[in-house]
Motif scaffolding. Structure first.
Motif, PDB file in Angstrom:
ATOM      1  N   ALA A  71      13.769   7.630  11.287  1.00 47.21           N
ATOM      2  CA  ALA A  71      12.864   6.547  10.896  1.00 47.21           C
ATOM      3  C   ALA A  71      11.633   7.099  10.173  1.00 47.21           C
ATOM      4  O   ALA A  71      11.164   6.499   9.195  1.00 47.21           O
ATOM      5  N   GLN A  72      11.131   8.233  10.631  1.00 45.88           N
ATOM      6  CA  GLN A  72       9.977   8.849   9.975  1.00 45.88           C
ATOM      7  C   GLN A  72      10.329   9.294   8.562  1.00 45.88           C
ATOM      8  O   GLN A  72       9.538   9.123   7.633  1.00 45.88           O
ATOM      9  N   ILE A  73      11.515   9.863   8.391  1.00 41.48           N
ATOM     10  CA  ILE A  73      11.963  10.284   7.060  1.00 41.48           C
ATOM     11  C   ILE A  73      12.061   9.078   6.137  1.00 41.48           C
ATOM     12  O   ILE A  73      11.527   9.085   5.020  1.00 41.48           O
ATOM     13  N   ALA A  74      12.741   8.036   6.595  1.00 41.81           N
ATOM     14  CA  ALA A  74      12.920   6.844   5.762  1.00 41.81           C
ATOM     15  C   ALA A  74      11.578   6.193   5.430  1.00 41.81           C
ATOM     16  O   ALA A  74      11.370   5.739   4.298  1.00 41.81           O
ATOM     17  N   SER A  75      10.671   6.174   6.386  1.00 41.04           N
ATOM     18  CA  SER A  75       9.337   5.605   6.150  1.00 41.04           C
ATOM     19  C   SER A  75       8.570   6.408   5.116  1.00 41.04           C
ATOM     20  O   SER A  75       7.936   5.838   4.214  1.00 41.04           O
ATOM     21  N   ALA A  76       8.613   7.721   5.238  1.00 41.15           N
ATOM     22  CA  ALA A  76       7.912   8.582   4.281  1.00 41.15           C
ATOM     23  C   ALA A  76       8.518   8.453   2.885  1.00 41.15           C
ATOM     24  O   ALA A  76       7.787   8.367   1.885  1.00 41.15           O
ATOM     25  N   GLU A  77       9.828   8.404   2.806  1.00 42.06           N
ATOM     26  CA  GLU A  77      10.491   8.244   1.510  1.00 42.06           C
ATOM     27  C   GLU A  77      10.160   6.890   0.893  1.00 42.06           C
ATOM     28  O   GLU A  77       9.954   6.784  -0.314  1.00 42.06           O
ATOM     29  N   ALA A  78      10.100   5.840   1.712  1.00 39.93           N
ATOM     30  CA  ALA A  78       9.724   4.515   1.218  1.00 39.93           C
ATOM     31  C   ALA A  78       8.290   4.529   0.702  1.00 39.93           C
ATOM     32  O   ALA A  78       7.995   3.934  -0.337  1.00 39.93           O
ATOM     33  N   LEU A  79       7.410   5.211   1.417  1.00 38.96           N
ATOM     34  CA  LEU A  79       6.015   5.300   0.986  1.00 38.96           C
ATOM     35  C   LEU A  79       5.885   6.057  -0.331  1.00 38.96           C
ATOM     36  O   LEU A  79       5.157   5.636  -1.231  1.00 38.96           O
ATOM     37  N   ILE A  80       6.580   7.148  -0.460  1.00 39.37           N
ATOM     38  CA  ILE A  80       6.529   7.922  -1.708  1.00 39.37           C
ATOM     39  C   ILE A  80       7.048   7.075  -2.871  1.00 39.37           C
ATOM     40  O   ILE A  80       6.435   7.035  -3.947  1.00 39.37           O
ATOM     41  N   ALA A  81       8.161   6.371  -2.652  1.00 35.35           N
ATOM     42  CA  ALA A  81       8.712   5.503  -3.698  1.00 35.35           C
ATOM     43  C   ALA A  81       7.735   4.378  -4.043  1.00 35.35           C
ATOM     44  O   ALA A  81       7.545   4.051  -5.221  1.00 35.35           O
ATOM     45  N   ALA A  82       7.121   3.778  -3.043  1.00 41.84           N
ATOM     46  CA  ALA A  82       6.159   2.696  -3.284  1.00 41.84           C
ATOM     47  C   ALA A  82       4.931   3.209  -4.031  1.00 41.84           C
ATOM     48  O   ALA A  82       4.408   2.526  -4.925  1.00 41.84           O
ATOM     49  N   SER A  83       4.483   4.404  -3.689  1.00 42.35           N
ATOM     50  CA  SER A  83       3.334   4.992  -4.367  1.00 42.35           C
ATOM     51  C   SER A  83       3.659   5.276  -5.837  1.00 42.35           C
ATOM     52  O   SER A  83       2.857   4.994  -6.729  1.00 42.35           O
TER      53      SER A  83
END
Length: 125
Positions: A71-83
């Protein structure tokens, strides 16, 4: 941060998606439309993985830790993509939170080592 609360990265990704949507408002551009679809899916996947981790709480500590790491990986990847999308579509970039200071490559290694070799994360042993 409680290990099974919503990661800051997921909250920030949601915020960036919402603020980028407000900035763009409406578009017929297929790239912009698909970009928002991609971001929404990434955020939904991260949220689903977090829910899975929460459902495992009180069961196997190893499986719970692995699920939380996923979940932490997916959250971080989502944040990077959103940024990145925020910058591409608005020309602005919101500073990323310090939750991304923990390198993702180690989180991938934790999950991969457990799934491939059966080696439990040290924090769950």
């Amino acid at each position: 941060m409680n290990a099974l609360t919503q990661p800051d990265a997921l909250q920030q990704a949601r915020h960036l998606l919402e603020s980028t949507l407000r900035f763009v408002q409406h578009s017929d551009d297929p790239y912009v439309i698909s970009r928002f679809g991609d971001l929404q899916i990434r955020i939904d996947v991260a949220a689903a993985l977090l829910e899975r981790a929460e459902a495992l709480k009180g069961q196997s500590p190893v499986e719970t830790q692995i699920a939380l790491t996923e979940a932490q990986i997916a959250s971080a990847e989502a944040l990077i993509a959103a940024s990145n999308a925020e910058f591409e579509l608005t020309g602005q970039r919101t500073a990323l939170p310090p939750t991304l200071d923990d390198p993702l490559r180690w989180k991938y290694q934790i999950v991969g080592n457990y799934r491939l070799n059966g080696v439990a994360p040290r924090s769950a042993v």
